[in-house]
Design a protein around this motif. Sequence first.
Motif, PDB file in Angstrom:
ATOM      1  N   PRO A 156       0.802  -1.227  -0.064  1.00 23.08           N
ATOM      2  CA  PRO A 156      -0.086  -0.001  -0.127  1.00 23.08           C
ATOM      3  C   PRO A 156       0.600   1.074   0.041  1.00 23.08           C
ATOM      4  CG  PRO A 156      -0.324  -1.427   1.994  1.00 23.08           C
ATOM      5  CD  PRO A 156       0.619  -1.987   1.337  1.00 23.08           C
ATOM      6  N   ARG A 157       0.314   2.207  -0.549  1.00 22.18           N
ATOM      7  CA  ARG A 157       1.047   3.720  -0.364  1.00 22.18           C
ATOM      8  C   ARG A 157       2.301   3.565  -1.266  1.00 22.18           C
ATOM      9  NH1 ARG A 157       1.388   6.398   5.240  1.00 22.18           N
ATOM     10  NH2 ARG A 157       1.564   4.301   5.847  1.00 22.18           N
ATOM     11  N   PRO A 198      -0.532  -3.838   5.534  1.00 28.03           N
ATOM     12  CA  PRO A 198      -0.690  -2.485   5.803  1.00 28.03           C
ATOM     13  C   PRO A 198       0.307  -1.908   7.189  1.00 28.03           C
ATOM     14  CG  PRO A 198      -2.928  -3.271   5.250  1.00 28.03           C
ATOM     15  CD  PRO A 198      -2.004  -4.244   5.701  1.00 28.03           C
ATOM     16  N   GLY A 249       3.959  -0.345   6.566  1.00 29.37           N
ATOM     17  CA  GLY A 249       4.209   0.856   6.929  1.00 29.37           C
ATOM     18  C   GLY A 249       5.405   1.064   7.674  1.00 29.37           C
ATOM     19  N   ARG A 258       8.697   0.614   5.726  1.00 26.20           N
ATOM     20  CA  ARG A 258       9.338   1.712   4.749  1.00 26.20           C
ATOM     21  C   ARG A 258      10.195   2.679   5.707  1.00 26.20           C
ATOM     22  NH1 ARG A 258       4.156   5.796   3.657  1.00 26.20           N
ATOM     23  NH2 ARG A 258       5.110   5.747   1.656  1.00 26.20           N
TER      24      ARG A 258
END
Length: 433
Positions: free
Chosen positions: A159-160, A337, A341, A344
């Motif tokens: 994600p992201r 997720p 998170g 990263r």
Amino acid sequence: MAVWFVAAPALAGSVSNVRIWPAPDHTRLVFDLSSPAEHKVFALSSPDRLVIDLSGAELNTDMGNIKLDDSPIRRIRSAKRNQNDLRVVLDLKQSVKPKSFVLKPNDQYGHRLVIDLYGGTVSKTSEVTKSVEENSQRRDILVVVDPGHGGDDPGALGPRGVREKDVVLAISRELQAMLNQKKGYNSRLTRKGDYFIPLRQRTNLAREYNADLMVSVHADAFKSPQASGASVYALSKRGATSETARWLATKENMSDLIGGVGSVSLDDKDDVLAGVLLDLSMTASLKSSLSVGDHVLRSMGRISKLHKKRVEQAGFVVLKSPDIPSILVETGFISNPVESGRLRTQKYQRKMAQAIYKGLQGYFDESPPPGTYVAWSKLQNRMAQGATYKIERGDTLSEIAARNRVSLNDLMQHNGLKNEQLRIGQVLKIPAS
Ligand SMILES: [Zn+2]
């Protein structure tokens, strides 16, 4: 002028994007095509240029903002040719050897034309490696760290916009730095930037560097976002068996392998004996791989949830060095997720690298490769902690000295002895040899 390559049937198409991946030994240019296009690559000299002709293609992107800094390319120009062909000209800083091929669509990209430029890479930074320990008796332990994926292969996507190739490169760099800072250790990366290296080439690099261990760093992905936790893989028995067969089948690899096995030469052995030797080597590295993997897994378990409580075994190609213990570390699920998170952030990347580092160190403290500084200092420590010997009937001082590889003089001085007389039950301190 020499034409290097002509391939793929003609179909009109457009070039929608051009990417560049500078690697230490080559620079890769990737053209995204809407359909496969026939291409021709040839070099021109004074000044050095490389011409790429794409038939039935047109340019649909601005090549002006491609970063050419670390490449042998000075400038990229393009022009229409014969009404419907595209000509791309690379103005070069020096002559290069081009290699081109086409790639079929995958999850990430469509049809691609790949041009690899060899021999002209401009390296910005010269590599800083620790000076080789003078005393060959105390060499550094060499750990090759292999960041998975790279370049056009992003690995798992989270994600992201979190990409596995970026996360694992960052963790690998941290790990390499920690190892290089530790006395007795040296570390090298298989890839130092955002470019791809074929899997076999990664194991070949480890062999070329004479690695004591190869650690491939990855991050997992699963269709369910709930999957989480770190894991460690070693080669499976089945993978090892089939790999032994492969090595035996490719005779030309044999001499390559011998360097890593040490003094064992397979050249003059018949096939059966060569097979047995190779099998022994594979079994020995597999045992070491499982042991180092266990250390790393337990260490990671202190900072992360574990996906599996034991070292798993699979037939991954990067683990298939018959003579170098190898593990593959999955640092967490990039598809989760929460974990992605965390992965990263630099803080967690460092923490993860630290956990792997601690695991490696635990393993090497336990079983240091012979001839290394770590092996030597382990022995020193044991000595310093007071190796002692209790005198038994018939013992002589000179014989005890010889057995412990110390001089008679040192042994006497160390124990404050004025003569060679001993009594049964007397405890001698043994000095370091
Ligand atoms: Zn991966």
